[in-house]
Motif scaffolding. Structure first.
Motif, PDB file in Angstrom:
ATOM      1  N   SER A  84       0.837  -1.222   0.000  1.00  0.00           N
ATOM      2  CA  SER A  84       0.000   0.000   0.000  1.00  0.00           C
ATOM      3  C   SER A  84       0.862   1.258   0.000  1.00  0.00           C
ATOM      4  CB  SER A  84      -0.936  -0.002   1.225  1.00  0.00           C
ATOM      5  OG  SER A  84      -1.746  -1.152   1.225  1.00  0.00           O
ATOM      6  N   LEU A  85       1.819   1.272  -0.885  1.00  0.00           N
ATOM      7  CA  LEU A  85       2.768   2.391  -0.921  1.00  0.00           C
ATOM      8  C   LEU A  85       2.089   3.699  -1.292  1.00  0.00           C
ATOM      9  CD1 LEU A  85       5.755   0.470  -2.444  1.00  0.00           C
ATOM     10  CD2 LEU A  85       5.850   1.828  -0.345  1.00  0.00           C
ATOM     11  N   LYS A  86       2.601   4.761  -0.702  1.00  0.00           N
ATOM     12  CA  LYS A  86       2.083   6.107  -0.905  1.00  0.00           C
ATOM     13  C   LYS A  86       3.197   6.988  -1.467  1.00  0.00           C
ATOM     14  CE  LYS A  86      -0.756   5.615   3.272  1.00  0.00           C
ATOM     15  NZ  LYS A  86      -1.062   6.186   4.606  1.00  0.00           N
ATOM     16  N   PRO A  87       2.839   8.055  -2.166  1.00  0.00           N
ATOM     17  CA  PRO A  87       3.892   8.958  -2.670  1.00  0.00           C
ATOM     18  C   PRO A  87       4.803   9.470  -1.566  1.00  0.00           C
ATOM     19  CG  PRO A  87       1.818   9.430  -3.746  1.00  0.00           C
ATOM     20  CD  PRO A  87       1.510   8.415  -2.681  1.00  0.00           C
ATOM     21  N   GLU A  88       4.274   9.642  -0.366  1.00  0.00           N
ATOM     22  CA  GLU A  88       5.118  10.125   0.734  1.00  0.00           C
ATOM     23  C   GLU A  88       6.113   9.085   1.243  1.00  0.00           C
ATOM     24  OE1 GLU A  88       1.762  10.239   0.530  1.00  0.00           O
ATOM     25  OE2 GLU A  88       0.827   9.908   2.501  1.00  0.00           O
ATOM     26  N   ASP A  89       6.030   7.865   0.736  1.00  0.00           N
ATOM     27  CA  ASP A  89       7.036   6.850   1.056  1.00  0.00           C
ATOM     28  C   ASP A  89       8.278   6.990   0.181  1.00  0.00           C
ATOM     29  OD1 ASP A  89       4.351   4.512   1.441  1.00  0.00           O
ATOM     30  OD2 ASP A  89       5.473   5.508   3.044  1.00  0.00           O
ATOM     31  N   THR A  90       8.225   7.874  -0.793  1.00  0.00           N
ATOM     32  CA  THR A  90       9.365   8.083  -1.677  1.00  0.00           C
ATOM     33  C   THR A  90      10.577   8.558  -0.883  1.00  0.00           C
ATOM     34  OG1 THR A  90       7.989   8.565  -3.596  1.00  0.00           O
ATOM     35  CG2 THR A  90      10.238   9.433  -3.608  1.00  0.00           C
ATOM     36  N   ALA A  91      11.680   7.821  -0.997  1.00  0.00           N
ATOM     37  CA  ALA A  91      12.893   8.134  -0.232  1.00  0.00           C
ATOM     38  C   ALA A  91      13.975   7.146  -0.622  1.00  0.00           C
ATOM     39  CB  ALA A  91      12.631   8.042   1.269  1.00  0.00           C
ATOM     40  N   ALA A  92      15.181   7.441  -0.186  1.00  0.00           N
ATOM     41  CA  ALA A  92      16.246   6.447  -0.196  1.00  0.00           C
ATOM     42  C   ALA A  92      16.121   5.637   1.088  1.00  0.00           C
ATOM     43  CB  ALA A  92      17.607   7.108  -0.275  1.00  0.00           C
ATOM     44  N   TYR A  93      16.130   4.333   0.950  1.00  0.00           N
ATOM     45  CA  TYR A  93      15.966   3.442   2.092  1.00  0.00           C
ATOM     46  C   TYR A  93      17.305   2.800   2.442  1.00  0.00           C
ATOM     47  CZ  TYR A  93      10.929   3.890   2.056  1.00  0.00           C
ATOM     48  OH  TYR A  93       9.646   4.380   2.151  1.00  0.00           O
ATOM     49  N   TYR A  94      17.625   2.840   3.734  1.00  0.00           N
ATOM     50  CA  TYR A  94      18.897   2.336   4.225  1.00  0.00           C
ATOM     51  C   TYR A  94      18.668   1.257   5.278  1.00  0.00           C
ATOM     52  CZ  TYR A  94      20.685   6.706   2.269  1.00  0.00           C
ATOM     53  OH  TYR A  94      20.993   7.739   1.428  1.00  0.00           O
ATOM     54  N   CYS A  95      19.450   0.200   5.220  1.00  0.00           N
ATOM     55  CA  CYS A  95      19.437  -0.728   6.342  1.00  0.00           C
ATOM     56  C   CYS A  95      20.644  -0.435   7.227  1.00  0.00           C
ATOM     57  CB  CYS A  95      19.417  -2.183   5.892  1.00  0.00           C
ATOM     58  SG  CYS A  95      20.894  -2.769   5.087  1.00  0.00           S
ATOM     59  N   ALA A  96      20.508  -0.796   8.487  1.00  0.00           N
ATOM     60  CA  ALA A  96      21.536  -0.496   9.476  1.00  0.00           C
ATOM     61  C   ALA A  96      21.584  -1.605  10.512  1.00  0.00           C
ATOM     62  CB  ALA A  96      21.243   0.841  10.149  1.00  0.00           C
ATOM     63  N   ALA A  97      22.732  -1.716  11.158  1.00  0.00           N
ATOM     64  CA  ALA A  97      22.933  -2.763  12.159  1.00  0.00           C
ATOM     65  C   ALA A  97      23.549  -2.177  13.412  1.00  0.00           C
ATOM     66  CB  ALA A  97      23.842  -3.868  11.597  1.00  0.00           C
ATOM     67  N   GLN A  98      23.122  -2.698  14.561  1.00  0.00           N
ATOM     68  CA  GLN A  98      23.688  -2.270  15.825  1.00  0.00           C
ATOM     69  C   GLN A  98      23.767  -3.454  16.782  1.00  0.00           C
ATOM     70  OE1 GLN A  98      20.171  -1.160  18.825  1.00  0.00           O
ATOM     71  NE2 GLN A  98      20.893   0.613  17.706  1.00  0.00           N
ATOM     72  N   ARG A  99      24.670  -3.313  17.760  1.00  0.00           N
ATOM     73  CA  ARG A  99      24.742  -4.292  18.840  1.00  0.00           C
ATOM     74  C   ARG A  99      23.809  -3.920  19.980  1.00  0.00           C
ATOM     75  NH1 ARG A  99      27.391  -9.254  18.100  1.00  0.00           N
ATOM     76  NH2 ARG A  99      29.455  -8.938  17.204  1.00  0.00           N
ATOM     77  N   ARG A 100      23.759  -2.632  20.260  1.00  0.00           N
ATOM     78  CA  ARG A 100      22.941  -2.156  21.371  1.00  0.00           C
ATOM     79  C   ARG A 100      22.650  -0.693  21.153  1.00  0.00           C
ATOM     80  NH1 ARG A 100      27.944  -3.076  23.158  1.00  0.00           N
ATOM     81  NH2 ARG A 100      27.338  -5.087  24.023  1.00  0.00           N
TER      82      ARG A 100
END
Length: 122
Positions: A84-100
């Motif tokens: 159900s994507l919307k125009p306001e979802d337009t962006a660069a998407y990044y994944c990230a990782a953390q320990r804590r």
């Protein structure tokens, strides 16, 4: 050290779906909290959702009910299913990782991918 690589972005019409993938290299992937953030032009990076090592997930209110994260520790990959994507979802998407750290704070993440562009047309 963890290296992350996103894929799956693209152009989709409003109401459509995309699935993003984030492949990780390095050791102990299963022990990391993984998250997705996004950044639209001229805006700050925004939290989208996270997935703990045990599989628990939560999301920003703006995507709750539409986006779903999952992880496959055997493949060192985390996914973001976007419906159900919307125009306001337009962006660069990044994944990230953390320990804590705080899961919705981008400053708490140690490793980042290069991003994948998602564009939703109206």
């Amino acid at each position: 050290q963890v290296q992350l690589a996103e894929s799956g972005g693209g152009l989709v019409q409003a109401g459509g779906s995309l699935r993003l993938s984030c492949a990780a290299s390095g050791r102990s992937f299963s022990s990391y909290t993984m998250a997705w953030f996004r950044q639209a032009p001229g805006k700050e990076r925004e939290f989208v959702g996270f997935c703990w090592s045990g599989g628990t997930t939560d999301y920003a209110d703006s995507v709750k009910g539409r986006f779903t994260m999952s992880r496959d520790d055997a493949k060192n990959t985390v996914y973001l299913q976007m419906n159900s994507l919307k125009p306001e979802d337009t962006a660069a998407y990044y994944c990230a990782a953390q320990r804590r750290g705080r899961v919705d704070d981008s400053n708490a993440y140690d490793y980042w991918g290069q991003g994948t562009q998602v564009t939703v047309s109206s």
